[in-house]
Design a protein around this motif. Structure first.
Motif, short mmCIF file in Angstrom:
data_model
loop_
_atom_site.label_atom_id
_atom_site.label_comp_id
_atom_site.label_asym_id
_atom_site.label_seq_id
_atom_site.Cartn_x
_atom_site.Cartn_y
_atom_site.Cartn_z
N ASP A 94 0.78 -1.09 -0.03
CA ASP A 94 0.09 -0.05 -0.14
C ASP A 94 0.77 1.14 0.00
O ASP A 94 0.26 2.14 -0.13
CB ASP A 94 -0.92 0.10 1.26
N GLU A 95 2.02 1.07 -0.09
CA GLU A 95 3.10 2.27 0.05
C GLU A 95 3.26 2.73 -1.50
O GLU A 95 3.27 1.99 -2.45
CB GLU A 95 4.29 1.88 0.63
N PRO A 96 3.46 4.20 -1.58
CA PRO A 96 3.85 4.88 -2.95
C PRO A 96 5.05 4.29 -3.18
O PRO A 96 5.17 4.15 -4.66
CB PRO A 96 3.75 6.26 -2.53
N ASP A 97 6.06 4.11 -2.51
CA ASP A 97 7.22 3.60 -2.97
C ASP A 97 7.48 2.13 -2.88
O ASP A 97 7.67 1.67 -1.54
CB ASP A 97 8.67 4.51 -2.12
N GLN A 98 7.39 1.42 -3.71
CA GLN A 98 7.24 -0.08 -3.79
C GLN A 98 8.72 -0.68 -4.20
O GLN A 98 8.89 -1.83 -4.73
CB GLN A 98 6.08 -0.67 -4.60
N SER A 99 9.79 0.04 -4.07
CA SER A 99 11.08 -0.58 -4.71
C SER A 99 11.65 -1.43 -3.86
O SER A 99 12.61 -2.14 -4.36
CB SER A 99 12.13 0.93 -4.66
N TRP A 100 11.23 -1.86 -2.75
CA TRP A 100 11.58 -3.01 -1.84
C TRP A 100 11.29 -4.23 -2.70
O TRP A 100 12.16 -5.25 -2.39
CB TRP A 100 10.81 -3.16 -0.48
#
Length: 58
Positions: A20-26
């Motif tokens: 649900d995060e805007p940064d899904q680079s993980w």
């Protein structure tokens, strides 16, 4: 083998936590943990099979 399973589980936990995060680079940068996990499972399984075959010969 346990470290491999733990590593893959850690990646899954991290990937689910950023859904649900805007940064899904993980999801990309965490793939190293999947690769380490796969290597750990393969090496652990191979070592267990070699050990088992050595015990079986006696």
């Amino acid at each position: 083998m346990f470290i491999g399973v733990w590593s893959i589980g850690g990646y899954i936990w991290g990937a689910v936590s950023v859904l649900d995060e805007p940064d899904q680079s993980w999801m990309f940068w965490g793939l190293i943990f999947v690769l380490i996990g796969i290597a750990g499972i393969v090496l652990g399984t191979a070592m267990a099979l070699v050990g088992w075959s050595m015990v079986k010969k006696k």
